[in-house]
Design a protein around this motif. Structure first.
Motif, PDB file in Angstrom:
ATOM      1  N   PHE A 191     -37.854 -10.590  41.308  1.00  0.00           N
ATOM      2  CA  PHE A 191     -37.278 -10.334  39.990  1.00  0.00           C
ATOM      3  C   PHE A 191     -37.544 -11.521  39.078  1.00  0.00           C
ATOM      4  CE2 PHE A 191     -33.333 -12.940  40.211  1.00  0.00           C
ATOM      5  CZ  PHE A 191     -33.308 -13.224  41.567  1.00  0.00           C
ATOM      6  N   ASP A 192     -37.584 -11.267  37.788  1.00  0.00           N
ATOM      7  CA  ASP A 192     -37.744 -12.326  36.798  1.00  0.00           C
ATOM      8  C   ASP A 192     -36.379 -12.679  36.213  1.00  0.00           C
ATOM      9  OD1 ASP A 192     -40.458 -12.291  37.144  1.00  0.00           O
ATOM     10  OD2 ASP A 192     -40.894 -11.152  35.315  1.00  0.00           O
ATOM     11  N   VAL A 193     -36.157 -13.969  36.015  1.00  0.00           N
ATOM     12  CA  VAL A 193     -35.022 -14.446  35.213  1.00  0.00           C
ATOM     13  C   VAL A 193     -35.616 -15.047  33.950  1.00  0.00           C
ATOM     14  CG1 VAL A 193     -33.043 -15.989  35.082  1.00  0.00           C
ATOM     15  CG2 VAL A 193     -33.646 -14.904  37.263  1.00  0.00           C
ATOM     16  N   HIS A 194     -35.198 -14.548  32.797  1.00  0.00           N
ATOM     17  CA  HIS A 194     -35.841 -14.833  31.521  1.00  0.00           C
ATOM     18  C   HIS A 194     -34.792 -15.307  30.522  1.00  0.00           C
ATOM     19  CE1 HIS A 194     -37.117 -13.457  27.462  1.00  0.00           C
ATOM     20  NE2 HIS A 194     -38.370 -13.477  27.876  1.00  0.00           N
ATOM     21  N   TRP A 195     -35.156 -16.294  29.707  1.00  0.00           N
ATOM     22  CA  TRP A 195     -34.239 -16.711  28.647  1.00  0.00           C
ATOM     23  C   TRP A 195     -35.021 -17.115  27.405  1.00  0.00           C
ATOM     24  CZ3 TRP A 195     -33.323 -21.056  25.600  1.00  0.00           C
ATOM     25  CH2 TRP A 195     -32.116 -21.034  24.868  1.00  0.00           C
ATOM     26  N   THR A 196     -34.479 -16.752  26.261  1.00  0.00           N
ATOM     27  CA  THR A 196     -34.986 -17.233  24.981  1.00  0.00           C
ATOM     28  C   THR A 196     -33.839 -17.197  23.980  1.00  0.00           C
ATOM     29  OG1 THR A 196     -36.733 -17.005  23.310  1.00  0.00           O
ATOM     30  CG2 THR A 196     -35.792 -14.961  24.223  1.00  0.00           C
ATOM     31  N   MET A 197     -34.097 -17.666  22.778  1.00  0.00           N
ATOM     32  CA  MET A 197     -33.090 -17.582  21.720  1.00  0.00           C
ATOM     33  C   MET A 197     -33.352 -16.318  20.895  1.00  0.00           C
ATOM     34  SD  MET A 197     -35.816 -19.644  21.116  1.00  0.00           S
ATOM     35  CE  MET A 197     -35.194 -21.016  22.052  1.00  0.00           C
ATOM     36  N   ASN A 198     -32.505 -16.043  19.907  1.00  0.00           N
ATOM     37  CA  ASN A 198     -32.561 -14.735  19.248  1.00  0.00           C
ATOM     38  C   ASN A 198     -33.811 -14.498  18.406  1.00  0.00           C
ATOM     39  OD1 ASN A 198     -30.294 -13.648  20.416  1.00  0.00           O
ATOM     40  ND2 ASN A 198     -28.903 -14.465  18.858  1.00  0.00           N
ATOM     41  N   CYS A 199     -34.563 -15.561  18.106  1.00  0.00           N
ATOM     42  CA  CYS A 199     -35.858 -15.368  17.441  1.00  0.00           C
ATOM     43  C   CYS A 199     -36.990 -15.255  18.462  1.00  0.00           C
ATOM     44  CB  CYS A 199     -36.147 -16.516  16.480  1.00  0.00           C
ATOM     45  SG  CYS A 199     -35.881 -18.155  17.198  1.00  0.00           S
ATOM     46  N   ALA A 200     -36.703 -15.611  19.715  1.00  0.00           N
ATOM     47  CA  ALA A 200     -37.723 -15.624  20.780  1.00  0.00           C
ATOM     48  C   ALA A 200     -38.885 -16.564  20.447  1.00  0.00           C
ATOM     49  CB  ALA A 200     -38.235 -14.218  21.096  1.00  0.00           C
ATOM     50  N   ASN A 201     -38.564 -17.679  19.770  1.00  0.00           N
ATOM     51  CA  ASN A 201     -39.626 -18.629  19.415  1.00  0.00           C
ATOM     52  C   ASN A 201     -40.152 -19.409  20.611  1.00  0.00           C
ATOM     53  OD1 ASN A 201     -39.225 -17.877  16.759  1.00  0.00           O
ATOM     54  ND2 ASN A 201     -39.344 -19.963  15.980  1.00  0.00           N
TER      55      ASN A 201
ATOM     56  N   GLN B 153     -23.713 -23.925  19.257  1.00  0.00           N
ATOM     57  CA  GLN B 153     -23.080 -23.735  17.947  1.00  0.00           C
ATOM     58  C   GLN B 153     -24.076 -23.259  16.892  1.00  0.00           C
ATOM     59  OE1 GLN B 153     -19.945 -24.034  18.032  1.00  0.00           O
ATOM     60  NE2 GLN B 153     -19.700 -25.176  19.933  1.00  0.00           N
ATOM     61  N   THR B 154     -25.360 -23.121  17.270  1.00  0.00           N
ATOM     62  CA  THR B 154     -26.374 -22.726  16.291  1.00  0.00           C
ATOM     63  C   THR B 154     -26.021 -21.370  15.675  1.00  0.00           C
ATOM     64  OG1 THR B 154     -28.004 -23.860  17.655  1.00  0.00           O
ATOM     65  CG2 THR B 154     -28.847 -22.415  15.917  1.00  0.00           C
ATOM     66  N   ALA B 155     -25.930 -21.325  14.367  1.00  0.00           N
ATOM     67  CA  ALA B 155     -25.559 -20.076  13.695  1.00  0.00           C
ATOM     68  C   ALA B 155     -26.647 -19.019  13.879  1.00  0.00           C
ATOM     69  CB  ALA B 155     -25.344 -20.340  12.209  1.00  0.00           C
ATOM     70  N   ASN B 156     -26.211 -17.775  14.025  1.00  0.00           N
ATOM     71  CA  ASN B 156     -27.178 -16.679  14.063  1.00  0.00           C
ATOM     72  C   ASN B 156     -27.214 -16.047  12.674  1.00  0.00           C
ATOM     73  OD1 ASN B 156     -28.989 -15.296  15.968  1.00  0.00           O
ATOM     74  ND2 ASN B 156     -27.895 -13.496  15.192  1.00  0.00           N
ATOM     75  N   ASN B 157     -28.148 -16.522  11.870  1.00  0.00           N
ATOM     76  CA  ASN B 157     -28.238 -16.092  10.481  1.00  0.00           C
ATOM     77  C   ASN B 157     -29.710 -16.052  10.066  1.00  0.00           C
ATOM     78  OD1 ASN B 157     -28.033 -15.611   7.786  1.00  0.00           O
ATOM     79  ND2 ASN B 157     -26.600 -17.292   7.360  1.00  0.00           N
ATOM     80  N   PRO B 158     -30.398 -14.959  10.442  1.00  0.00           N
ATOM     81  CA  PRO B 158     -31.845 -14.870  10.179  1.00  0.00           C
ATOM     82  C   PRO B 158     -32.204 -15.090   8.708  1.00  0.00           C
ATOM     83  CG  PRO B 158     -31.186 -13.152  11.686  1.00  0.00           C
ATOM     84  CD  PRO B 158     -29.911 -13.817  11.215  1.00  0.00           C
ATOM     85  N   ALA B 159     -31.310 -14.692   7.787  1.00  0.00           N
ATOM     86  CA  ALA B 159     -31.609 -14.888   6.363  1.00  0.00           C
ATOM     87  C   ALA B 159     -31.763 -16.365   6.033  1.00  0.00           C
ATOM     88  CB  ALA B 159     -30.505 -14.261   5.506  1.00  0.00           C
ATOM     89  N   GLN B 160     -31.100 -17.223   6.810  1.00  0.00           N
ATOM     90  CA  GLN B 160     -31.209 -18.676   6.629  1.00  0.00           C
ATOM     91  C   GLN B 160     -32.169 -19.291   7.651  1.00  0.00           C
ATOM     92  OE1 GLN B 160     -29.618 -20.434   4.145  1.00  0.00           O
ATOM     93  NE2 GLN B 160     -29.068 -18.414   3.357  1.00  0.00           N
ATOM     94  N   ASN B 161     -32.930 -18.434   8.340  1.00  0.00           N
ATOM     95  CA  ASN B 161     -33.886 -18.882   9.353  1.00  0.00           C
ATOM     96  C   ASN B 161     -33.194 -19.663  10.469  1.00  0.00           C
ATOM     97  OD1 ASN B 161     -36.540 -18.749  10.231  1.00  0.00           O
ATOM     98  ND2 ASN B 161     -37.034 -20.800   9.469  1.00  0.00           N
ATOM     99  N   SER B 162     -32.013 -19.192  10.846  1.00  0.00           N
ATOM    100  CA  SER B 162     -31.261 -19.808  11.942  1.00  0.00           C
ATOM    101  C   SER B 162     -30.969 -18.730  12.990  1.00  0.00           C
ATOM    102  CB  SER B 162     -29.959 -20.406  11.410  1.00  0.00           C
ATOM    103  OG  SER B 162     -29.235 -21.031  12.456  1.00  0.00           O
ATOM    104  N   TYR B 163     -31.226 -19.061  14.252  1.00  0.00           N
ATOM    105  CA  TYR B 163     -31.080 -18.069  15.319  1.00  0.00           C
ATOM    106  C   TYR B 163     -30.282 -18.660  16.473  1.00  0.00           C
ATOM    107  CZ  TYR B 163     -34.690 -15.536  12.801  1.00  0.00           C
ATOM    108  OH  TYR B 163     -35.392 -14.878  11.827  1.00  0.00           O
TER     109      TYR B 163
END
Ligand SMILES: [Ca+2]
Ligand SMILES: [Ca+2]
Ligand SMILES: [Ca+2]
Length: 282
Positions: free
Chosen positions: A226-236, A106-116
């Motif tokens: 092959f690589d299986v890779h996962w991160t969130m939209n900021c790639a932190n 449910q994490t909002a994707n809103n970079p302006a609010q520092n949420s990814y």
């Protein structure tokens, strides 16, 4: 028993074993079937040895904790952005994936609010394209969750290859979400939205699970490591494993040839077929 019959039986038994394996893992967001636990111990993260997973190859554990200022590499965010563990299992029909993260779906994707929000699974076949060319993607959220895409155009995070905050030149080795691509298959995927605790030594951390099963037919024409890779939209925080499609499942060509081989052998040994049938039933 003729040698030929023994070979046929071995083949049949092998196929039976694979068919049994296919039912081990169920895509339901519960990781008991992977052998993972919620006992508040470090061993909670260790998969069932019967699955044959290899640390650093088919699974990785990188459980961190803390508040939003906790460093995760390359970014910050603490438990809420912690990519904690990634497991993959291959049988003759499917690629299974299990991911544990502190990131709520449910994490909002809103970079302006520092949420990814959550990213998608990215798959890079080593023998295809240049290194880090992630040919396939699997949607993790929304009505298209479980959708498999080929020739994906990727979004990227906010960190460059040197680990500096630099969204304009984000590291292309860490793709985040699928922007576009050719939809080639539908897998099954669950991203749990009710958190649980007591997994591992950070007992109060809240965890979410992504569990998926992807038909190997989605990767027709592709094989090898092959690589299986996962991160969130900021790639932190990033998780990646490195399984091998050739070593762990039969080549599609071998599968296709097997029934023909059986037909040929049975035809050559027609007079022994009654005995073979008896053997198979025992
Ligand atoms: Ca499960
Ligand atoms: Ca954690
Ligand atoms: Ca982590």
């Amino acid at each position: 028993m003729h040698t030929t019959h023994a070979l046929i039986l071995a083949g049949l038994l092998g196929l039976t074993a694979h068919a049994t394996q296919a039912s081990i893992l169920t895509v339901d967001g519960n990781l008991n079937d992977w052998g993972l636990h919620r006992n508040g111990q470090a061993s909670d993260w260790l998969p069932d040895p019967a699955l044959g997973l290899v640390h650093g190859k088919t699974y990785i554990v990188e459980d961190q904790t803390g508040g939003s200022n906790t460093y995760l590499n390359p970014g910050y965010g603490g438990q809420a952005y912690d990519a904690e563990a990634l497991y993959v299992y291959l049988n003759s029909t499917h690629l299974y994936i299990a991911l544990v993260t502190g990131l709520s779906p449910q994490t909002a994707n809103n970079p302006a609010q520092n949420s990814y929000g959550p990213g998608d699974f990215a798959i890079d076949f080593h023998d295809h394209g240049t290194a880090g060319s992630f040919e396939f993607g699997i949607q993790t959220t929304g009505p298209d969750a479980g959708g498999v895409y080929r020739n994906v155009a990727w979004d990227y995070g906010i960190w460059d290859a040197a680990g500096n905050h630099n969204p304009a030149h984000a590291d292309p080795l860490h793709p985040t979400s699928i922007l576009s691509g050719e939809r080639v298959a539908q897998g099954s995927l669950v991203y749990t939205d009710i958190p649980f605790t007591h997994m591992g030594i950070h007992r109060n951390d809240r965890h979410y699970v992504i569990e998926a099963a992807i038909p190997l037919s989605a990767f027709a024409g592709y094989s090898g490591g092959f690589d299986v890779h996962w991160t969130m939209n900021c790639a932190n925080d990033i998780l990646s494993v490195d399984p091998d499609l050739t070593a762990m499942v039969p080549e599609p060509a071998s599968l296709a040839l097997l029934p023909l081989g059986l037909v040929g052998m049975v035809a050559l040994h027609r007079r022994g077929s009654d005995r073979l049938n008896r053997d198979v039933r025992q």
